[in-house]
Design an enzyme around this catalytic site. Sequence first.
Site, PDB file in Angstrom:
ATOM      1  N   TYR A   1      71.103   2.061  56.744  1.00 30.48           N
ATOM      2  CA  TYR A   1      71.321   0.624  56.557  1.00 30.48           C
ATOM      3  C   TYR A   1      71.579   0.258  55.097  1.00 30.48           C
ATOM      4  O   TYR A   1      71.973  -0.862  54.792  1.00 30.48           O
ATOM      5  CB  TYR A   1      70.135  -0.186  57.089  1.00 30.48           C
ATOM      6  CG  TYR A   1      69.920  -0.083  58.595  1.00 30.48           C
ATOM      7  CD1 TYR A   1      70.656   0.810  59.358  1.00 30.48           C
ATOM      8  CD2 TYR A   1      68.986  -0.875  59.247  1.00 30.48           C
ATOM      9  CE1 TYR A   1      70.465   0.925  60.722  1.00 30.48           C
ATOM     10  CE2 TYR A   1      68.788  -0.770  60.611  1.00 30.48           C
ATOM     11  CZ  TYR A   1      69.524   0.137  61.342  1.00 30.48           C
ATOM     12  OH  TYR A   1      69.321   0.244  62.702  1.00 30.48           O
TER      13      TYR A   1
ATOM     14  N   LYS B   1      65.623  13.824  63.546  1.00 29.36           N
ATOM     15  CA  LYS B   1      66.668  14.522  64.297  1.00 29.36           C
ATOM     16  C   LYS B   1      66.988  15.777  63.494  1.00 29.36           C
ATOM     17  O   LYS B   1      68.137  15.996  63.055  1.00 29.36           O
ATOM     18  CB  LYS B   1      67.875  13.580  64.466  1.00 29.36           C
ATOM     19  CG  LYS B   1      68.977  14.108  65.359  1.00 29.36           C
ATOM     20  CD  LYS B   1      68.615  14.117  66.838  1.00 29.36           C
ATOM     21  CE  LYS B   1      69.722  14.770  67.642  1.00 29.36           C
ATOM     22  NZ  LYS B   1      69.344  15.021  69.052  1.00 29.36           N
TER      23      LYS B   1
ATOM     24  N   ASP C   1      65.433  11.650  70.210  1.00 23.53           N
ATOM     25  CA  ASP C   1      65.853  11.440  71.602  1.00 23.53           C
ATOM     26  C   ASP C   1      64.695  11.705  72.555  1.00 23.53           C
ATOM     27  O   ASP C   1      64.461  10.957  73.507  1.00 23.53           O
ATOM     28  CB  ASP C   1      67.093  12.288  71.958  1.00 23.53           C
ATOM     29  CG  ASP C   1      67.033  13.707  71.428  1.00 23.53           C
ATOM     30  OD1 ASP C   1      66.073  14.058  70.716  1.00 23.53           O
ATOM     31  OD2 ASP C   1      67.964  14.484  71.735  1.00 23.53           O
TER      32      ASP C   1
ATOM     33  N   ASP D   1      64.071   1.170  63.839  1.00 25.07           N
ATOM     34  CA  ASP D   1      64.638  -0.077  64.344  1.00 25.07           C
ATOM     35  C   ASP D   1      64.754   0.009  65.873  1.00 25.07           C
ATOM     36  O   ASP D   1      64.321  -0.878  66.611  1.00 25.07           O
ATOM     37  CB  ASP D   1      66.021  -0.286  63.705  1.00 25.07           C
ATOM     38  CG  ASP D   1      66.645  -1.611  64.074  1.00 25.07           C
ATOM     39  OD1 ASP D   1      65.912  -2.525  64.489  1.00 25.07           O
ATOM     40  OD2 ASP D   1      67.889  -1.729  63.943  1.00 25.07           O
TER      41      ASP D   1
ATOM     42  N   ASP E   1      62.036  -1.578  69.047  1.00 23.25           N
ATOM     43  CA  ASP E   1      62.457  -2.491  70.118  1.00 23.25           C
ATOM     44  C   ASP E   1      62.040  -1.927  71.474  1.00 23.25           C
ATOM     45  O   ASP E   1      61.580  -2.654  72.355  1.00 23.25           O
ATOM     46  CB  ASP E   1      63.987  -2.673  70.122  1.00 23.25           C
ATOM     47  CG  ASP E   1      64.420  -3.897  69.319  1.00 23.25           C
ATOM     48  OD1 ASP E   1      63.691  -4.266  68.382  1.00 23.25           O
ATOM     49  OD2 ASP E   1      65.484  -4.482  69.626  1.00 23.25           O
TER      50      ASP E   1
HETATM   51  C1  IPM Z   1      64.869  -5.713  62.671  1.00 16.98           C
HETATM   52  C2  IPM Z   1      66.269  -6.242  62.829  1.00 16.98           C
HETATM   53  C3  IPM Z   1      67.008  -6.043  61.521  1.00 16.98           C
HETATM   54  C4  IPM Z   1      66.991  -4.566  61.203  1.00 16.98           C
HETATM   55  C5  IPM Z   1      68.441  -6.585  61.496  1.00 16.98           C
HETATM   56  C6  IPM Z   1      68.488  -8.039  61.852  1.00 16.98           C
HETATM   57  C7  IPM Z   1      69.123  -6.311  60.198  1.00 16.98           C
HETATM   58  O1  IPM Z   1      66.890  -5.629  63.887  1.00 16.98           O
HETATM   59  O2  IPM Z   1      64.132  -6.209  61.812  1.00 16.98           O
HETATM   60  O3  IPM Z   1      64.505  -4.796  63.403  1.00 16.98           O
HETATM   61  O4  IPM Z   1      67.781  -3.819  61.752  1.00 16.98           O
HETATM   62  O5  IPM Z   1      66.151  -4.153  60.418  1.00 16.98           O
HETATM   63 MG    MG Z   2      65.630  -4.422  65.062  1.00 17.79          MG
END
Ligand code: IPM
Ligand code: MG
Length: 367
Positions: free
Chosen positions: A146, A195, A227, A251, A255
């Site tokens: 990133y 990985k 994975d 990231d 989620d």
């Molecule tokens: C998070 C979000 C951010 C990230 C985005 C919005 C840049 O997805 O905080 O997880 O990828 O870090």
């Molecule tokens: Mg995120």
Amino acid sequence: MKLNITCIPGDGIGPEIVAEAKKVLNKVAEVYGHEMIFKDVLMGGCSIDAYGVPLTQETIDAAKAADAVLMGSIGGNTSTSPWYKLEPSKRPEAGLLGIRKALGLFANLRPAYLYPQLKEACPLKEEAAARGFDMMIMRELTGGLYFGERYTKEVNGELTATDTLVYKESEIRRIAIKAFEVARKRRKSVISVDKANVLDSSRLWRKVVEEVAKDYPDVKLEHMLVDNCAMQLVRDPAQFDVVLTENMFGDILSDEASMITGSIGMLPSASLNDSSFGLYEPSHGSAPDIAGKNIANPIATVLSAAMMLRYTFNLDKEADSIENAVRKVLEEGYRTTDLMGNAKESEFKKVGCSEMGDLLVERILSL
Ligand code: IPM
Ligand code: MG
């Protein structure tokens, strides 16, 4: 105690959920005799609308001047919002990445815990949900893909996009140390996710993590490929205590971990540097489709405020009082829409965002 907090409500549901977290913090202040001093600043899409850029120096300065930052969420609908017609460095997300970098927030803590009261909302098999889980995802936040150089240019007559994934030893070492320190206060196990069967950055990651592990003989270290980790998270999440990983893997995995807690609306996060300063935000996004409808779940933001009290201000009792209030409202059967799962409306008491905030406020007690 005086708590100087800069707030970044942001876009979408951000302003609604931050408003509820402020209500809860004000109640904590009243019950425990503190003073909350809030200052709101813009970041993300709203900052683009006001100033043409997603992050201004004024916002960075306001964040630096505070003890901590409480954030909602930023960004809009990536296919319809005009913000996404701008060049990538001017889009809302660039603001968030920029402030993390500007404040040196390299350590992102994302706890994923299955509240016993939310077992029915957990999408996993009953046995997995019954075992429960309580993990802390430690995501490296200011390096990797990133933040590497990126560009798109024509090569041999076709558009070619490049993103670079760079990790320095020092960047890996400092997040690994944090992870082992956190593991020491928990169940003393670190699973480092990479990985390493493909990526050089992962091989270096593994090497440095193993070096750091030598200083923590009381903490068990295992490595897991990303994975496989994605699969293990839905197969048997109880096996995880501290999950240590790089920026993009963290990231994605965070989620996934949040979803198995019943709703992405439950997961708080803390982004820390080497001091007590931190930026606290829910792990979820700005949910533009439900913004302004008073149906968002403010709990992830409220729990982020609890993390702020714990990590920046060392106010453990106050943080406990917020976490207890969350447990209580769930126990009493209150649910925002995202937490209803497949339940019939009659099984639970469905409430909106501000009602959920009020219910939490009423349950903040002196412990
Ligand atoms: C998070 C979000 C951010 C990230 C985005 C919005 C840049 O997805 O905080 O997880 O990828 O870090
Ligand atoms: Mg995120």
